[in-house]
Design an enzyme around this catalytic site. Structure first.
Site, PDB file in Angstrom:
ATOM      1  N   ASN A  27      43.674  47.342  47.196  1.00  0.00           N
ATOM      2  CA  ASN A  27      44.374  47.973  46.632  1.00  0.00           C
ATOM      3  C   ASN A  27      44.072  48.410  45.072  1.00  0.00           C
ATOM      4  O   ASN A  27      44.245  47.933  44.240  1.00  0.00           O
ATOM      5  CB  ASN A  27      46.125  47.494  46.352  1.00  0.00           C
ATOM      6  CG  ASN A  27      46.927  48.295  45.932  1.00  0.00           C
ATOM      7  OD1 ASN A  27      46.772  49.628  45.595  1.00  0.00           O
ATOM      8  ND2 ASN A  27      48.235  48.147  45.512  1.00  0.00           N
ATOM      9  N   LYS A  29      45.112  50.512  43.159  1.00  0.00           N
ATOM     10  CA  LYS A  29      46.236  51.328  42.325  1.00  0.00           C
ATOM     11  C   LYS A  29      45.912  52.340  41.574  1.00  0.00           C
ATOM     12  O   LYS A  29      45.060  53.335  42.077  1.00  0.00           O
ATOM     13  CB  LYS A  29      46.690  49.915  41.262  1.00  0.00           C
ATOM     14  CG  LYS A  29      47.139  48.708  42.187  1.00  0.00           C
ATOM     15  CD  LYS A  29      47.574  47.527  41.270  1.00  0.00           C
ATOM     16  CE  LYS A  29      48.098  46.348  42.150  1.00  0.00           C
ATOM     17  NZ  LYS A  29      48.650  45.050  41.396  1.00  0.00           N
ATOM     18  N   HIS A 119      55.484  48.011  48.175  1.00  0.00           N
ATOM     19  CA  HIS A 119      54.674  47.302  47.215  1.00  0.00           C
ATOM     20  C   HIS A 119      55.858  47.172  45.971  1.00  0.00           C
ATOM     21  O   HIS A 119      56.666  47.703  45.573  1.00  0.00           O
ATOM     22  CB  HIS A 119      53.663  48.163  46.800  1.00  0.00           C
ATOM     23  CG  HIS A 119      52.576  47.112  45.858  1.00  0.00           C
ATOM     24  ND1 HIS A 119      52.990  46.811  44.435  1.00  0.00           N
ATOM     25  CD2 HIS A 119      51.656  46.493  46.191  1.00  0.00           C
ATOM     26  CE1 HIS A 119      51.972  46.159  43.942  1.00  0.00           C
ATOM     27  NE2 HIS A 119      51.056  45.898  45.118  1.00  0.00           N
ATOM     28  N   GLU A 121      55.437  46.962  42.976  1.00  0.00           N
ATOM     29  CA  GLU A 121      55.501  47.944  41.770  1.00  0.00           C
ATOM     30  C   GLU A 121      56.174  49.120  42.020  1.00  0.00           C
ATOM     31  O   GLU A 121      56.533  49.908  41.171  1.00  0.00           O
ATOM     32  CB  GLU A 121      53.977  48.418  41.436  1.00  0.00           C
ATOM     33  CG  GLU A 121      53.202  47.222  40.935  1.00  0.00           C
ATOM     34  CD  GLU A 121      51.779  47.010  40.972  1.00  0.00           C
ATOM     35  OE1 GLU A 121      51.042  46.152  40.506  1.00  0.00           O
ATOM     36  OE2 GLU A 121      50.961  48.084  41.110  1.00  0.00           O
ATOM     37  N   GLU A 189      53.535  39.078  48.995  1.00  0.00           N
ATOM     38  CA  GLU A 189      52.876  39.070  47.300  1.00  0.00           C
ATOM     39  C   GLU A 189      53.923  38.561  46.623  1.00  0.00           C
ATOM     40  O   GLU A 189      55.122  39.508  46.234  1.00  0.00           O
ATOM     41  CB  GLU A 189      52.634  40.550  47.084  1.00  0.00           C
ATOM     42  CG  GLU A 189      53.660  41.744  47.635  1.00  0.00           C
ATOM     43  CD  GLU A 189      53.224  42.894  46.840  1.00  0.00           C
ATOM     44  OE1 GLU A 189      52.204  43.198  46.395  1.00  0.00           O
ATOM     45  OE2 GLU A 189      54.212  43.810  46.766  1.00  0.00           O
ATOM     46  N   GLY A 195      48.962  39.827  39.371  1.00  0.00           N
ATOM     47  CA  GLY A 195      48.393  40.561  38.153  1.00  0.00           C
ATOM     48  C   GLY A 195      48.361  39.346  37.068  1.00  0.00           C
ATOM     49  O   GLY A 195      48.115  39.609  35.881  1.00  0.00           O
ATOM     50  N   SER A 235      46.704  37.910  42.859  1.00  0.00           N
ATOM     51  CA  SER A 235      45.696  37.256  41.960  1.00  0.00           C
ATOM     52  C   SER A 235      44.784  36.586  42.981  1.00  0.00           C
ATOM     53  O   SER A 235      44.333  35.438  42.674  1.00  0.00           O
ATOM     54  CB  SER A 235      46.285  36.180  40.689  1.00  0.00           C
ATOM     55  OG  SER A 235      47.144  36.908  39.903  1.00  0.00           O
ATOM     56  N   GLY A 256      44.142  43.017  44.650  1.00  0.00           N
ATOM     57  CA  GLY A 256      44.354  44.198  43.627  1.00  0.00           C
ATOM     58  C   GLY A 256      43.097  44.400  42.762  1.00  0.00           C
ATOM     59  O   GLY A 256      42.011  44.834  43.352  1.00  0.00           O
ATOM     60  N   GLY A 257      43.156  43.988  41.394  1.00  0.00           N
ATOM     61  CA  GLY A 257      42.071  44.366  40.729  1.00  0.00           C
ATOM     62  C   GLY A 257      40.766  43.905  41.059  1.00  0.00           C
ATOM     63  O   GLY A 257      39.851  44.452  40.578  1.00  0.00           O
TER      64      GLY A 257
END
Length: 278
Positions: A27, A29, A119, A121, A189, A195, A235, A256-257
């Site tokens: 993802n 984002k 999600h 967020e 999640e 994050g 994470s 994610g990141g």
């Protein structure tokens, strides 16, 4: 979805043995313009080719921003890449005066396979309710896509209600909008891990994944529960992916990141080497 009354947990038979193809989903984002997206996908494809990744053994999906989807789709088709395309959101509406929304039909025309719904967020940053999440899941399914239903609890939820209670309730609400037999993926999640650099432990992820799968037996029956993929997100890194993938009810990861770093994402995708080594 059917609501079947199951026997007490202690009297239940084991679920049927079912092979679930692991899914590693990235993802992105709100990152990368369409030119950067092309570059990342090319590098990822080259990296996976170098390590001779077997896509039949582990599916790989990318979830770019809306503005990147057409460019990524064109690249995947032109170069016959085996990556699967996903969308980060979808409108619950078919069409009309909904400025800024992107309909499921529009996404389906871009060969989008998965659509993220619920999600954290979106739930917390945009106030999306369980009702909205369910409608989005239904819109995606009706257009021929597979909704990836995100569920998870905050640290406060965990303290007040214990593990799994909130994720199970969120999944139940979403599935109430899907027709019997609809395909879907679940992504657990924990909000407190996203994050933060502090992932849940593999045992914590397994506890919730197991509770979700057991609850799916009540909602969709044993066979569907056995073949529904449940991912962990929060994470995720190459250093911890093997621990999650060793768990019997964790079938992949929503990354994610780390999915924006080609070398790191490639190592995550190659989790089977880490699992074997461990």
């Amino acid at each position: 979805m059917t609501d079947q009354h199951a026997a007490p947990a202690e009297a239940r038979q084991p679920l049927p043995l079912t092979e679930r193809t692991p899914l590693i989903a990235g993802n992105w984002k709100m990152n990368l313009d369409h030119l950067q997206a092309i570059a990342l996908v090319q590098k990822l494809a080259w990296g996976l080719a170098d390590v001779r990744h077997d896509f039949s053994a582990a599916e790989v999906a990318v979830f770019p921003p809306f503005t990147d989807l057409r460019s990524v789709q064109t690249l995947l088709a032109a170069d016959k890449l085996s990556l699967t395309l996903g969308a980060q959101d979808v409108s619950p509406h078919e069409s009309g005066a909904y400025t800024g929304d992107i309909s499921a039909a529009m996404l389906a025309k871009l060969d989008v396979t998965y659509a993220l719904v619920g999600h954290s967020e979106r739930r917390h940053g945009h106030g999306e309710s369980d009702e909205t999440v369910g409608r989005k899941a239904r819109a995606a399914q009706a257009a021929g896509m597979v909704p990836m239903i995100c569920v998870g609890e905050t640290a406060e939820d965990l303290e007040q209600h214990g593990a799994a209670a909130i994720p199970v309730a969120q999944l139940t609400a979403a599935l109430a909008h899907l027709p019997e037999g609809a395909e879907f993926v679940v992504a657990y999640e924990p909000v407190w891990a996203i994050g933060s650099g502090q992932a849940a432990t593999p045992e914590q992820a397994q506890e919730v994944a197991r509770a979700l799968r057991e609850h799916l037996r009540d909602l969709v029956g044993d066979e569907r529960a056995a073949r529904t993929r449940i991912l962990y997100g929060g994470s995720v890194a190459s250093q911890n992916i093997a621990g999650f993938m060793r768990q019997p009810d964790v079938d992949g990861a929503l990354v994610g990141g780390a999915s924006l770093k080609v070398d790191e994402f490639t190592r995550i995708i190659q989790f089977q080497k880490h699992v074997t080594a461990g």
